[in-house]
Design a protein around this motif. Structure first.
Motif, PDB file in Angstrom:
ATOM      1  N   MET A  15       0.843  -1.205   0.000  1.00 42.63           N
ATOM      2  CA  MET A  15       0.000   0.000   0.000  1.00 42.63           C
ATOM      3  C   MET A  15       0.876   1.252   0.000  1.00 42.63           C
ATOM      4  O   MET A  15       1.669   1.433  -0.911  1.00 42.63           O
ATOM      5  CB  MET A  15      -0.983  -0.034   1.175  1.00 42.63           C
ATOM      6  CG  MET A  15      -1.897  -1.257   1.169  1.00 42.63           C
ATOM      7  SD  MET A  15      -2.948  -1.401  -0.285  1.00 42.63           S
ATOM      8  CE  MET A  15      -4.208  -0.197   0.096  1.00 42.63           C
ATOM      9  N   GLU A  16       0.795   2.099   1.042  1.00 41.12           N
ATOM     10  CA  GLU A  16       1.616   3.311   1.067  1.00 41.12           C
ATOM     11  C   GLU A  16       2.949   3.104   1.791  1.00 41.12           C
ATOM     12  O   GLU A  16       3.790   4.010   1.811  1.00 41.12           O
ATOM     13  CB  GLU A  16       0.844   4.477   1.707  1.00 41.12           C
ATOM     14  CG  GLU A  16       0.859   4.527   3.212  1.00 41.12           C
ATOM     15  CD  GLU A  16       0.009   3.465   3.900  1.00 41.12           C
ATOM     16  OE1 GLU A  16      -0.327   3.678   5.066  1.00 41.12           O
ATOM     17  OE2 GLU A  16      -0.316   2.424   3.303  1.00 41.12           O
ATOM     18  N   GLY A  17       3.185   1.931   2.372  1.00 42.17           N
ATOM     19  CA  GLY A  17       4.492   1.580   2.931  1.00 42.17           C
ATOM     20  C   GLY A  17       4.930   2.412   4.119  1.00 42.17           C
ATOM     21  O   GLY A  17       6.119   2.458   4.437  1.00 42.17           O
ATOM     22  N   ALA A  18       4.002   3.045   4.824  1.00 42.19           N
ATOM     23  CA  ALA A  18       4.373   3.979   5.889  1.00 42.19           C
ATOM     24  C   ALA A  18       4.943   3.289   7.126  1.00 42.19           C
ATOM     25  O   ALA A  18       5.646   3.923   7.926  1.00 42.19           O
ATOM     26  CB  ALA A  18       3.157   4.817   6.289  1.00 42.19           C
ATOM     27  N   LEU A  19       4.655   2.010   7.288  1.00 40.07           N
ATOM     28  CA  LEU A  19       5.099   1.320   8.499  1.00 40.07           C
ATOM     29  C   LEU A  19       6.615   1.363   8.673  1.00 40.07           C
ATOM     30  O   LEU A  19       7.113   1.467   9.794  1.00 40.07           O
ATOM     31  CB  LEU A  19       4.618  -0.132   8.478  1.00 40.07           C
ATOM     32  CG  LEU A  19       4.959  -0.971   9.711  1.00 40.07           C
ATOM     33  CD1 LEU A  19       4.278  -0.394  10.958  1.00 40.07           C
ATOM     34  CD2 LEU A  19       4.541  -2.426   9.518  1.00 40.07           C
ATOM     35  N   ALA A  20       7.346   1.292   7.588  1.00 42.32           N
ATOM     36  CA  ALA A  20       8.811   1.302   7.681  1.00 42.32           C
ATOM     37  C   ALA A  20       9.319   2.585   8.326  1.00 42.32           C
ATOM     38  O   ALA A  20      10.240   2.561   9.156  1.00 42.32           O
ATOM     39  CB  ALA A  20       9.424   1.133   6.294  1.00 42.32           C
ATOM     40  N   SER A  21       8.725   3.734   7.981  1.00 39.53           N
ATOM     41  CA  SER A  21       9.128   5.009   8.580  1.00 39.53           C
ATOM     42  C   SER A  21       8.799   5.056  10.055  1.00 39.53           C
ATOM     43  O   SER A  21       9.588   5.556  10.870  1.00 39.53           O
ATOM     44  CB  SER A  21       8.430   6.178   7.860  1.00 39.53           C
ATOM     45  OG  SER A  21       8.889   6.303   6.547  1.00 39.53           O
ATOM     46  N   ILE A  22       7.655   4.518  10.418  1.00 34.88           N
ATOM     47  CA  ILE A  22       7.250   4.530  11.827  1.00 34.88           C
ATOM     48  C   ILE A  22       8.184   3.679  12.670  1.00 34.88           C
ATOM     49  O   ILE A  22       8.626   4.090  13.746  1.00 34.88           O
ATOM     50  CB  ILE A  22       5.789   4.048  11.957  1.00 34.88           C
ATOM     51  CG1 ILE A  22       4.847   5.085  11.345  1.00 34.88           C
ATOM     52  CG2 ILE A  22       5.425   3.769  13.413  1.00 34.88           C
ATOM     53  CD1 ILE A  22       3.428   4.627  11.199  1.00 34.88           C
ATOM     54  N   VAL A  23       8.503   2.482  12.183  1.00 29.64           N
ATOM     55  CA  VAL A  23       9.414   1.609  12.925  1.00 29.64           C
ATOM     56  C   VAL A  23      10.786   2.263  13.066  1.00 29.64           C
ATOM     57  O   VAL A  23      11.399   2.250  14.140  1.00 29.64           O
ATOM     58  CB  VAL A  23       9.538   0.232  12.246  1.00 29.64           C
ATOM     59  CG1 VAL A  23      10.623  -0.611  12.917  1.00 29.64           C
ATOM     60  CG2 VAL A  23       8.200  -0.505  12.281  1.00 29.64           C
ATOM     61  N   THR A  24      11.271   2.866  11.990  1.00 31.57           N
ATOM     62  CA  THR A  24      12.577   3.521  12.027  1.00 31.57           C
ATOM     63  C   THR A  24      12.603   4.665  13.029  1.00 31.57           C
ATOM     64  O   THR A  24      13.629   4.928  13.669  1.00 31.57           O
ATOM     65  CB  THR A  24      12.943   4.065  10.631  1.00 31.57           C
ATOM     66  OG1 THR A  24      12.814   3.013   9.677  1.00 31.57           O
ATOM     67  CG2 THR A  24      14.380   4.566  10.593  1.00 31.57           C
ATOM     68  N   SER A  25      11.472   5.340  13.199  1.00 32.88           N
ATOM     69  CA  SER A  25      11.422   6.499  14.093  1.00 32.88           C
ATOM     70  C   SER A  25      11.505   6.119  15.571  1.00 32.88           C
ATOM     71  O   SER A  25      11.837   6.967  16.407  1.00 32.88           O
ATOM     72  CB  SER A  25      10.138   7.299  13.847  1.00 32.88           C
ATOM     73  OG  SER A  25       8.998   6.611  14.331  1.00 32.88           O
ATOM     74  N   VAL A  26      11.225   4.846  15.906  1.00 38.28           N
ATOM     75  CA  VAL A  26      11.231   4.445  17.321  1.00 38.28           C
ATOM     76  C   VAL A  26      12.279   3.380  17.640  1.00 38.28           C
ATOM     77  O   VAL A  26      12.534   3.097  18.811  1.00 38.28           O
ATOM     78  CB  VAL A  26       9.836   3.938  17.761  1.00 38.28           C
ATOM     79  CG1 VAL A  26       8.825   5.063  17.682  1.00 38.28           C
ATOM     80  CG2 VAL A  26       9.384   2.748  16.920  1.00 38.28           C
ATOM     81  N   ALA A  27      12.890   2.771  16.628  1.00 41.60           N
ATOM     82  CA  ALA A  27      13.863   1.698  16.857  1.00 41.60           C
ATOM     83  C   ALA A  27      15.280   2.260  16.865  1.00 41.60           C
ATOM     84  O   ALA A  27      15.589   3.198  16.118  1.00 41.60           O
ATOM     85  CB  ALA A  27      13.734   0.624  15.787  1.00 41.60           C
ATOM     86  N   ASP A  28      16.137   1.675  17.687  1.00 47.37           N
ATOM     87  CA  ASP A  28      17.530   2.133  17.775  1.00 47.37           C
ATOM     88  C   ASP A  28      18.491   1.186  17.079  1.00 47.37           C
ATOM     89  O   ASP A  28      19.678   1.145  17.383  1.00 47.37           O
ATOM     90  CB  ASP A  28      17.936   2.326  19.240  1.00 47.37           C
ATOM     91  CG  ASP A  28      17.917   1.020  20.032  1.00 47.37           C
ATOM     92  OD1 ASP A  28      17.352   0.026  19.521  1.00 47.37           O
ATOM     93  OD2 ASP A  28      18.462   0.988  21.152  1.00 47.37           O
TER      94      ASP A  28
END
Length: 258
Positions: free
Chosen positions: A184-197
């Protein structure tokens, strides 16, 4: 260096046996008639086992390639087997070798001896159930490279609250890298990156329709992410994402045990 120079350097003590072994692996090619040249030294050279892209291969040729690889190596990953050939490859392999299958995918990990989980840890997230096949293909590649995988599926942003317990689990389990598979819009990757170290590798999938169909929107979204630390592979390329993720995880594991 050519092969003669490698042996001369080893004899003179200029290189170690382990260095000679690594250099010789560059020459490890096995020919199968005129249909294939098998890179049997890839595992020693790169840490990545031989992976067969089966989508356009004839069944007989595919069997020959599998057999030749397993005569030299312990495992082989067969990716994108044609649906009509899938059960035939299972029948061909199950009497001689061990097999690991994945959900919603025709990829198979075929091996002789059990593959020990001596490498790093990889977290794999799939946004929707339609993305599971790509995630499972990535899991099989990571496991073939000795990694321990933690998987969580159907945690897309349509229900954003589902992702936070997963991230918490990954952090507590000390995963070394996370693969995020999303269409779809693939937004999950950005969200995970924003909170994962840890490093995050995004895999856009060809799930979608309309203006951004066939993964185009998901790919564009991941490439345009403003969340730093996200690496993106091609559409549906779970194999490529897994090879990179497992290499990262295994290098971290090696350094931490020194």
């Amino acid at each position: 260096m050519n092969i003669e120079q490698i042996f001369q350097s080893l004899q003179k003590g200029k290189i170690s046996p382990s260095k000679a072994k690594k250099l010789l692996s560059l020459y490890s090619i096995e020919k199968i008639g005129s249909i294939a040249q098998i890179d049997t030294g890839r595992r020693n050279r790169k840490g990545i086992p031989e992976i067969i892209f089966a989508e356009r291969k004839h069944l007989l040729d595919l069997k020959k390639i599998i057999k030749k690889i397993l005569s030299k190596n312990n495992e082989v990953l067969v990716s994108r087997i044609k649906q009509k050939d899938y059960t035939k490859i299972l029948e061909f392999a199950k009497n001689k070798y061990k097999i690991k299958k994945g959900k919603n995918t025709t990829a198979l990990l075929i091996y002789k001896k059990n593959i020990k989980k001596t490498g790093g840890k990889v977290g794999i997230i799939a946004a929707g159930t339609s993305d599971i096949g790509v995630g499972e293909e990535a899991r099989l590649v990571c496991e073939s490279m000795n990694c321990d995988c933690l998987c969580s599926y159907d945690v897309g942003i349509a229900g954003l609250h589902r992702i936070f317990p997963v991230i918490k689990q990954f952090i507590e389990s000390e995963v070394d890298v996370i693969i995020v598979v999303a269409g779809m819009e693939g937004a999950l990757a950005s969200i995970v990156t924003s909170v994962a170290d840890v490093p995050v590798i995004g895999v856009p999938t060809s799930i979608g329709y309309g203006y951004g169909e066939k993964g185009v929107a998901a790919l564009a979204s991941m490439l345009q992410s403003c969340s730093l630390g996200l690496t993106v592979v091609n559409i549906d390329n779970g194999v490529g994402a897994a090879a990179a993720a497992a290499n990262i995880a295994n290098r971290i594991k090696t350094k931490s045990t020194r």
